[in-house]
Design an enzyme around this catalytic site. Sequence first.
Site, PDB file in Angstrom:
ATOM      1  N   THR A  83       0.894  -1.106   0.100  1.00  0.00           N
ATOM      2  CA  THR A  83       0.036   0.019  -0.058  1.00  0.00           C
ATOM      3  C   THR A  83       0.820   1.309   0.084  1.00  0.00           C
ATOM      4  OG1 THR A  83      -1.699  -1.103   1.399  1.00  0.00           O
ATOM      5  CG2 THR A  83      -1.685   1.254   1.252  1.00  0.00           C
ATOM      6  N   GLU A  84       1.896   1.150   1.057  1.00  0.00           N
ATOM      7  CA  GLU A  84       2.719   2.300   0.850  1.00  0.00           C
ATOM      8  C   GLU A  84       3.393   2.716  -0.463  1.00  0.00           C
ATOM      9  OE1 GLU A  84       3.050   4.732   3.282  1.00  0.00           O
ATOM     10  OE2 GLU A  84       1.921   3.956   4.832  1.00  0.00           O
ATOM     11  N   SER A  85       4.107   1.712  -0.990  1.00  0.00           N
ATOM     12  CA  SER A  85       5.322   2.098  -1.960  1.00  0.00           C
ATOM     13  C   SER A  85       4.954   1.097  -3.419  1.00  0.00           C
ATOM     14  CB  SER A  85       6.611   2.068  -1.679  1.00  0.00           C
ATOM     15  OG  SER A  85       6.671   0.614  -1.135  1.00  0.00           O
TER      16      SER A  85
END
Length: 189
Positions: free
Chosen positions: A94-96
């Site tokens: 989700t982050e990267s």
Amino acid sequence: MMRIEGLESVVQRIEELNNRFGLNKQAYNKNAVGKANSFAAELKAAEGRLNPSMDFSGKTVTPASFAGDTGSIISAAAQKYNVDPKLVAAIAQTESGGNQAAVSSAGAVGIMQLMPDTAAALGVDPYNKQQNIDGGTKYIRQMLDTFNGDVKKAVAAYNAGPQAVKDYDGVPPYQETQNYVNKVLDIYR
């Protein structure tokens, strides 16, 4: 992860800043087109580094879903901090999208998108992939401990900070955080 469709909004924002600060528009436009094309090529290459057989939308992500040594680093950090490796992988996705080169507009760095101050407090170098994953995993462990194992609150705190979660006694009413929590939990399940 930013998709190519999002590139247009980034270029528009750069143009807004260019106009605001009176930068040379002709030099900017020529440079922006080149950078946009380079960015699109880099983004496509980064997407290709993920396991191409995986469609992460609404599916569980595991450390094995990541290319190279990223999955084994996630597994090791998860074991070290006693965190479900699928949760760490869902946050990384989700982050990267698993991209260590990712840097957000707010300055968050790497696979786990650590803010420099958070990374410093955790004693890690966010630009080092292994330390970035270790630091992000340590941080989600801290959030799980802070919120008595409540994964939803811990994930919200990872995004919005623990004080916001405490202030609202749950997921804060910030659209970004609500979307983030839903996406992480959808991937994690």
